[in-house]
Every structure is written in C-alpha cells, then in structure tokens.
Write a protein that holds these residues in place. Structure first.
Motif, PDB file in Angstrom:
ATOM      1  N   THR A 160      22.732  -9.353 -46.669  1.00 19.69           N
ATOM      2  CA  THR A 160      22.472  -8.538 -47.448  1.00 19.69           C
ATOM      3  C   THR A 160      22.499  -8.894 -48.885  1.00 19.69           C
ATOM      4  O   THR A 160      21.851  -8.131 -49.679  1.00 19.69           O
ATOM      5  CB  THR A 160      23.550  -7.401 -47.640  1.00 19.69           C
ATOM      6  N   ASN A 161      23.704  -9.857 -49.535  1.00 26.98           N
ATOM      7  CA  ASN A 161      23.404 -10.339 -50.604  1.00 26.98           C
ATOM      8  C   ASN A 161      24.090 -11.772 -50.875  1.00 26.98           C
ATOM      9  O   ASN A 161      25.217 -12.434 -50.258  1.00 26.98           O
ATOM     10  CB  ASN A 161      24.331  -9.648 -51.612  1.00 26.98           C
ATOM     11  N   ASN A 162      23.464 -12.381 -51.157  1.00 28.80           N
ATOM     12  CA  ASN A 162      23.760 -14.151 -51.962  1.00 28.80           C
ATOM     13  C   ASN A 162      23.670 -14.279 -53.358  1.00 28.80           C
ATOM     14  O   ASN A 162      22.446 -14.729 -53.452  1.00 28.80           O
ATOM     15  CB  ASN A 162      23.622 -14.230 -50.681  1.00 28.80           C
ATOM     16  N   PRO A 163      24.458 -14.467 -54.093  1.00 27.76           N
ATOM     17  CA  PRO A 163      24.140 -14.799 -55.001  1.00 27.76           C
ATOM     18  C   PRO A 163      24.228 -16.009 -55.711  1.00 27.76           C
ATOM     19  O   PRO A 163      23.257 -17.060 -56.627  1.00 27.76           O
ATOM     20  CB  PRO A 163      25.546 -14.558 -55.619  1.00 27.76           C
ATOM     21  N   GLU A 164      24.526 -16.735 -54.271  1.00 26.41           N
ATOM     22  CA  GLU A 164      24.013 -18.562 -54.573  1.00 26.41           C
ATOM     23  C   GLU A 164      22.482 -18.726 -54.137  1.00 26.41           C
ATOM     24  O   GLU A 164      21.691 -20.005 -54.490  1.00 26.41           O
ATOM     25  CB  GLU A 164      24.748 -19.614 -53.732  1.00 26.41           C
ATOM     26  N   GLY A 165      21.883 -17.490 -53.667  1.00 26.05           N
ATOM     27  CA  GLY A 165      20.744 -18.218 -53.263  1.00 26.05           C
ATOM     28  C   GLY A 165      19.542 -17.269 -52.060  1.00 26.05           C
ATOM     29  O   GLY A 165      20.155 -15.996 -52.202  1.00 26.05           O
ATOM     30  N   SER A 166      19.123 -18.171 -51.143  1.00 24.08           N
ATOM     31  CA  SER A 166      18.792 -17.309 -49.618  1.00 24.08           C
ATOM     32  C   SER A 166      19.668 -16.595 -48.882  1.00 24.08           C
ATOM     33  O   SER A 166      20.684 -16.701 -49.061  1.00 24.08           O
ATOM     34  CB  SER A 166      18.003 -18.576 -48.971  1.00 24.08           C
ATOM     35  N   LYS A 167      19.069 -15.287 -49.037  1.00 18.55           N
ATOM     36  CA  LYS A 167      19.579 -14.671 -47.984  1.00 18.55           C
ATOM     37  C   LYS A 167      19.646 -15.036 -46.701  1.00 18.55           C
ATOM     38  O   LYS A 167      20.273 -14.003 -45.429  1.00 18.55           O
ATOM     39  CB  LYS A 167      19.158 -13.203 -47.785  1.00 18.55           C
ATOM     40  N   ASP A 168      18.804 -15.733 -46.706  1.00 15.16           N
ATOM     41  CA  ASP A 168      18.386 -16.066 -44.594  1.00 15.16           C
ATOM     42  C   ASP A 168      20.031 -17.283 -44.509  1.00 15.16           C
ATOM     43  O   ASP A 168      19.436 -18.744 -44.688  1.00 15.16           O
ATOM     44  CB  ASP A 168      17.020 -16.567 -44.634  1.00 15.16           C
ATOM     45  N   LYS A 169      20.385 -16.921 -43.775  1.00 14.44           N
ATOM     46  CA  LYS A 169      21.302 -17.867 -43.202  1.00 14.44           C
ATOM     47  C   LYS A 169      20.866 -18.411 -41.781  1.00 14.44           C
ATOM     48  O   LYS A 169      20.673 -17.878 -40.828  1.00 14.44           O
ATOM     49  CB  LYS A 169      22.725 -17.977 -42.892  1.00 14.44           C
ATOM     50  N   LYS A 170      20.483 -20.326 -40.989  1.00 15.05           N
ATOM     51  CA  LYS A 170      20.395 -20.327 -40.713  1.00 15.05           C
ATOM     52  C   LYS A 170      20.944 -21.069 -40.371  1.00 15.05           C
ATOM     53  O   LYS A 170      21.916 -22.225 -40.177  1.00 15.05           O
ATOM     54  CB  LYS A 170      19.000 -21.404 -40.637  1.00 15.05           C
ATOM     55  N   ARG A 171      21.094 -21.501 -38.534  1.00 14.11           N
ATOM     56  CA  ARG A 171      21.752 -22.543 -37.606  1.00 14.11           C
ATOM     57  C   ARG A 171      21.059 -22.621 -36.603  1.00 14.11           C
ATOM     58  O   ARG A 171      19.454 -21.995 -35.892  1.00 14.11           O
ATOM     59  CB  ARG A 171      22.831 -21.447 -36.848  1.00 14.11           C
ATOM     60  N   THR A 172      21.323 -23.910 -36.312  1.00 13.78           N
ATOM     61  CA  THR A 172      20.894 -24.666 -34.466  1.00 13.78           C
ATOM     62  C   THR A 172      22.025 -24.530 -33.419  1.00 13.78           C
ATOM     63  O   THR A 172      21.761 -25.973 -33.088  1.00 13.78           O
ATOM     64  CB  THR A 172      19.527 -25.793 -35.273  1.00 13.78           C
ATOM     65  N   GLU A 173      22.351 -23.735 -33.438  1.00 11.73           N
ATOM     66  CA  GLU A 173      23.225 -24.740 -32.159  1.00 11.73           C
ATOM     67  C   GLU A 173      22.562 -23.938 -30.826  1.00 11.73           C
ATOM     68  O   GLU A 173      21.767 -23.201 -30.801  1.00 11.73           O
ATOM     69  CB  GLU A 173      24.489 -23.540 -32.067  1.00 11.73           C
ATOM     70  N   SER A 174      23.022 -25.177 -30.427  1.00  7.37           N
ATOM     71  CA  SER A 174      22.683 -24.365 -28.251  1.00  7.37           C
ATOM     72  C   SER A 174      23.089 -24.329 -27.163  1.00  7.37           C
ATOM     73  O   SER A 174      24.667 -25.473 -27.166  1.00  7.37           O
ATOM     74  CB  SER A 174      21.497 -25.778 -28.088  1.00  7.37           C
ATOM     75  N   ARG A 175      23.161 -23.253 -26.916  1.00  4.77           N
ATOM     76  CA  ARG A 175      23.860 -22.901 -25.506  1.00  4.77           C
ATOM     77  C   ARG A 175      23.635 -21.878 -24.747  1.00  4.77           C
ATOM     78  O   ARG A 175      22.670 -21.142 -25.598  1.00  4.77           O
ATOM     79  CB  ARG A 175      25.499 -22.700 -26.427  1.00  4.77           C
ATOM     80  N   TYR A 176      24.515 -21.541 -23.571  1.00  2.00           N
ATOM     81  CA  TYR A 176      24.084 -20.355 -22.688  1.00  2.00           C
ATOM     82  C   TYR A 176      24.085 -19.096 -23.896  1.00  2.00           C
ATOM     83  O   TYR A 176      25.352 -19.553 -23.769  1.00  2.00           O
ATOM     84  CB  TYR A 176      24.515 -20.583 -21.517  1.00  2.00           C
ATOM     85  N   PHE A 177      23.238 -18.114 -23.926  1.00  2.00           N
ATOM     86  CA  PHE A 177      23.618 -16.919 -24.297  1.00  2.00           C
ATOM     87  C   PHE A 177      23.664 -15.274 -23.680  1.00  2.00           C
ATOM     88  O   PHE A 177      24.659 -14.998 -23.850  1.00  2.00           O
ATOM     89  CB  PHE A 177      22.254 -16.267 -25.299  1.00  2.00           C
ATOM     90  N   GLY A 178      23.340 -15.621 -22.653  1.00  2.12           N
ATOM     91  CA  GLY A 178      22.624 -14.894 -21.975  1.00  2.12           C
ATOM     92  C   GLY A 178      22.125 -14.136 -20.458  1.00  2.12           C
ATOM     93  O   GLY A 178      21.322 -14.919 -20.047  1.00  2.12           O
ATOM     94  N   ALA A 179      21.902 -12.907 -20.326  1.00  2.00           N
ATOM     95  CA  ALA A 179      21.152 -12.480 -18.572  1.00  2.00           C
ATOM     96  C   ALA A 179      21.174 -11.205 -19.007  1.00  2.00           C
ATOM     97  O   ALA A 179      21.920 -10.475 -19.330  1.00  2.00           O
ATOM     98  CB  ALA A 179      21.767 -13.361 -17.737  1.00  2.00           C
ATOM     99  N   SER A 180      19.773 -11.107 -18.286  1.00  3.65           N
ATOM    100  CA  SER A 180      19.157  -9.861 -18.242  1.00  3.65           C
ATOM    101  C   SER A 180      18.908  -9.212 -17.005  1.00  3.65           C
ATOM    102  O   SER A 180      18.255  -9.957 -15.896  1.00  3.65           O
ATOM    103  CB  SER A 180      18.396  -9.726 -18.844  1.00  3.65           C
TER     104      SER A 180
END
Length: 241
Positions: A160-180
C-alpha cells in the motif's frame, strides 16, 4: 513438481498406448472465491486482527479425455492458475477497519508495511472424471469432477505504501501450494472434430498453504474452505479420431 510430471506422463501414455478415440480440451476459466475469516495477534500485542478476503483468479488448463465407455472419460491435465487474494478486509480490535494486511517486508525504514492484494503464479496438475449426456446429434451436456494440485513458482505482493520505491514485492519461491476439488458443467456444440461451449465451475473443497511472508504465519500451515466460490469458462475440444 512430482505431481505435474506424473500427470504429463499419464497424458503421454494415454494418447499413444491405449489406441482409443480421445479428445483434447483447452479450457480458460475465471473463478471468484470467498475465503473464511481468520484472526491473529502480532508479537503478543493487546489487539487482535481479524481478516476476511475474496479473490478473483484466472486459469487455463489442457486435458486429454481418455474414453473408458461411450459416455464416460478420464481426464488427466496440466495448466496454469493465478491463485489470487485481491480484496482484503481487516479489522483490528483497537484501530478499526482497513483494506490491507501486515506483511514482513525487509526495509531499513522502521515502519510497518501492508499489502492490499497478492497472488501466487502456480502450475496445476489435475485428474478428472467426466460423464457425457447427449442432447442432439451435434450437442451434448458434460458433468465432471476435477481434482487439481497447485505448485507455486513465483509470488507477487502489492504494498500500500513504500517510500523506498516500487510497491511491487516479488518472490520466486517454488513449493507445493494447495489443491481443489471442482464440479464442472458444460454444454458443447460440435462442428465435425471441433467442439465449443460454456462451462460452469463449482468449487467443492479447497486447501492451501499459509505464507511465512505474513506475521504469525509459516509456509507449512494450511487453511481450507468448503464451497464459497463459483467460476465460468469456455471449453474448446478437438477429437483425435
């Protein structure tokens, strides 16, 4: 990735080993989900946060329909699903309501950071069972049950706010997430080998992993929901006879 590899291998075996007439199905779809409330306390403070979320997610799947009878088919498949939480309502017992939740964002600034929407890019692997109900010579109704597994390969969080710059935080963690587990209903109009029609999706049960990027959560915990969602899509079919 084991589940994805298994389904891909099953599709290969099904297509080239059984020698039965089958079909390929490409299905883009859109889902709306309402998630159950949950609460937490950060660092033993005196106030409690209660969070309620909704999500609008997009996916696309490719499946091979392997006939086991004239009206019944098994459907192994693979695809992509953008697992999204993009409407957040948080109520703190002291400060009141907001539309974002706290996030552990590494920064030299001694201020709290929050995210108002986030999503997980996932690969999906599925297995399904489908029943055909002929309507006319060129039209049929389809009723099916799909079990999907999700493996996240990257994540994005909007601050919602980032005085340092970009508001988009990106990660590249690979793991099992869920099921439907999803029920689906389609009406398909056939044009020679091609078929197309609308699909209605009804999520029966969902389970997903929590995320250590949020306070008081770990990547090994889970949450789940029963029903509380709906989706629509388009089913594109091509007969392989």
């Amino acid at each position: 990735m084991k589940v994805t590899c298994f389904v891909a291998a099953l599709m290969f075996i099904s297509c080239f080993s059984f020698g039965q007439k089958g079909a390929l199905e490409l299905r883009p779809y859109y889902r709306l989900d309402w998630y159950p409330k949950f609460s937490y306390v950060i660092d033993d403070r005196s106030s409690t946060d209660e969070v309620k979320m909704r999500g609008s997610s997009f996916g696309i799947g490719l499946a091979y329909k392997l006939p086991v009878s004239k009206t019944l088919a098994i459907k192994p498949g693979i695809g992509y699903y953008k697992y999204t939480f993009n409407h957040i309502e948080r109520t703190n017992t002291l400060t009141g309501k907001s539309e974002a939740r706290n996030i552990n964002y590494i920064s030299p600034l001694l201020i709290p950071f929050q995210t108002d929407k986030y999503w997980y890019n996932t690969l999906s692997a599925s297995i399904g069972l489908e029943k055909s109900l002929p309507m006319t010579n060129s039209c049929e109704a389809l009723i099916g049950l799909d079990l999907q597994n999700y493996y996240t390969i990257s994540q994005r969080y909007h601050l919602t706010n980032n005085p340092e710059g970009s508001k988009d935080k990106k990660r590249t963690e690979s793991r099992y997430f869920g099921a439907s587990a999803l029920l689906n209903f389609s009406i398909i109009k056939h044009y020679n080998k091609f078929g197309i029609g609308p699909t209605l999706l009804l999520p029966i049960f969902d389970i997903w992993k929590t995320d250590a990027v949020f306070p008081e959560e770990t990547s090994s915990g889970t949450r789940n929901k029963v029903l509380r969602g709906a989706g629509i899509g388009v089913s594109l079919n091509y007969a392989l006879d």
